[in-house]
Motif scaffolding. Structure first.
Motif, PDB file in Angstrom:
ATOM      1  N   ARG A 161       0.801  -1.018  -0.120  1.00  0.00           N
ATOM      2  CA  ARG A 161       0.098   0.050   0.056  1.00  0.00           C
ATOM      3  C   ARG A 161       1.049   1.164  -0.191  1.00  0.00           C
ATOM      4  O   ARG A 161       0.526   2.086  -0.839  1.00  0.00           O
ATOM      5  CB  ARG A 161      -0.833  -0.050   1.330  1.00  0.00           C
ATOM      6  CG  ARG A 161      -1.782   1.349   1.131  1.00  0.00           C
ATOM      7  CD  ARG A 161      -2.688   1.391   0.438  1.00  0.00           C
ATOM      8  NE  ARG A 161      -3.143   2.905   0.709  1.00  0.00           N
ATOM      9  CZ  ARG A 161      -3.225   3.748  -0.098  1.00  0.00           C
ATOM     10  NH1 ARG A 161      -2.704   3.569  -1.427  1.00  0.00           N
ATOM     11  NH2 ARG A 161      -3.854   5.045   0.154  1.00  0.00           N
ATOM     12  N   LEU A 208     -13.100   9.667  -2.095  1.00  0.00           N
ATOM     13  CA  LEU A 208     -12.807   8.741  -1.647  1.00  0.00           C
ATOM     14  C   LEU A 208     -12.902   8.544   0.029  1.00  0.00           C
ATOM     15  O   LEU A 208     -13.266   7.598   0.471  1.00  0.00           O
ATOM     16  CB  LEU A 208     -11.428   8.364  -1.756  1.00  0.00           C
ATOM     17  CG  LEU A 208     -10.499   7.193  -0.999  1.00  0.00           C
ATOM     18  CD1 LEU A 208     -11.135   6.050  -1.907  1.00  0.00           C
ATOM     19  CD2 LEU A 208      -9.174   7.266  -1.495  1.00  0.00           C
ATOM     20  N   MET A 230       1.672   2.446  -3.260  1.00  0.00           N
ATOM     21  CA  MET A 230       0.344   2.754  -4.065  1.00  0.00           C
ATOM     22  C   MET A 230       0.184   1.696  -5.026  1.00  0.00           C
ATOM     23  O   MET A 230      -0.371   2.059  -6.054  1.00  0.00           O
ATOM     24  CB  MET A 230       0.687   4.159  -4.724  1.00  0.00           C
ATOM     25  CG  MET A 230       0.827   5.335  -3.682  1.00  0.00           C
ATOM     26  SD  MET A 230      -0.676   5.544  -2.839  1.00  0.00           S
ATOM     27  CE  MET A 230       0.181   6.870  -1.774  1.00  0.00           C
ATOM     28  N   GLU A 252      -5.538  -0.449  -3.485  1.00  0.00           N
ATOM     29  CA  GLU A 252      -6.290   0.745  -3.128  1.00  0.00           C
ATOM     30  C   GLU A 252      -6.770   0.626  -1.550  1.00  0.00           C
ATOM     31  O   GLU A 252      -6.566  -0.563  -1.182  1.00  0.00           O
ATOM     32  CB  GLU A 252      -7.761   0.377  -3.912  1.00  0.00           C
ATOM     33  CG  GLU A 252      -7.676   0.721  -5.367  1.00  0.00           C
ATOM     34  CD  GLU A 252      -7.134   2.246  -5.806  1.00  0.00           C
ATOM     35  OE1 GLU A 252      -7.860   3.166  -5.073  1.00  0.00           O
ATOM     36  OE2 GLU A 252      -6.327   2.479  -6.474  1.00  0.00           O
ATOM     37  N   PRO A 253      -6.982   1.751  -0.966  1.00  0.00           N
ATOM     38  CA  PRO A 253      -7.085   1.562   0.393  1.00  0.00           C
ATOM     39  C   PRO A 253      -8.269   0.964   1.084  1.00  0.00           C
ATOM     40  O   PRO A 253      -8.409   0.417   1.857  1.00  0.00           O
ATOM     41  CB  PRO A 253      -7.087   3.001   0.795  1.00  0.00           C
ATOM     42  CG  PRO A 253      -7.292   3.771  -0.400  1.00  0.00           C
ATOM     43  CD  PRO A 253      -6.942   3.077  -1.518  1.00  0.00           C
ATOM     44  N   ASN A 256      -8.636  13.828  -1.487  1.00  0.00           N
ATOM     45  CA  ASN A 256      -9.659  13.024  -2.342  1.00  0.00           C
ATOM     46  C   ASN A 256     -10.980  12.985  -1.465  1.00  0.00           C
ATOM     47  O   ASN A 256     -11.000  11.721  -0.652  1.00  0.00           O
ATOM     48  CB  ASN A 256      -8.939  11.640  -2.612  1.00  0.00           C
ATOM     49  CG  ASN A 256      -9.773  11.143  -3.686  1.00  0.00           C
ATOM     50  OD1 ASN A 256     -11.057  11.300  -3.870  1.00  0.00           O
ATOM     51  ND2 ASN A 256      -9.353   9.998  -4.313  1.00  0.00           N
TER      52      ASN A 256
END
Length: 122
Positions: A67, A116, A70, A73-74, A113
């Motif tokens: 993570r 998100l 990157m 995705e979180p 974001n």
């Protein structure tokens, strides 16, 4: 990996080292290791209660490392970590709690974001 999963209670130092190595080089081999994060998530979801605590923590650290590069995705990662909070492992719970908080802070401050950050899960 399949041989280890037949006896998931036993710790396996070689598998831990291999998993961490793959996480460290995952940014260099994105095509070859594109399914690796999902495989770790599937293992953690399927064997979370019977997996050796050291192995469980190592797999979580691998996902955290991936993570940070990157490559995942979180949202799926955080959902997986929330499901692992119920494990009877104090070190794992504390590590996951700290990671989740820090990752959400990074998302909110660095990326801005808002879409998100407002996503709701089932």
């Amino acid at each position: 990996l399949q041989a280890y999963l037949m006896k998931p209670v036993k710790p396996n130092k070689q598998l831990c080292d291999l998993a961490l190595f793959l996480a460290h080089v995952s940014h260099c081999f994105t095509n070859e290791l594109k399914t690796y994060p999902q495989q770790l998530i599937d293992i953690l979801k399927k064997y979370s209660q019977v997996l050796n605590s050291e192995m469980r923590l190592t797999f979580c650290k691998c996902l955290m490392l991936i993570r940070s590069k990157m490559l995942i995705e979180p949202i799926p990662l955080i959902e997986t970590f929330f499901s692992l909070i119920k494990c009877q492992d104090k070190q794992l719970r504390q590590t996951l709690f700290d990671y989740i908080l820090n990752d959400i802070k990074k998302i909110k401050t660095k990326l801005k974001n808002y879409k998100l950050s407002s996503v709701r899960t089932k």
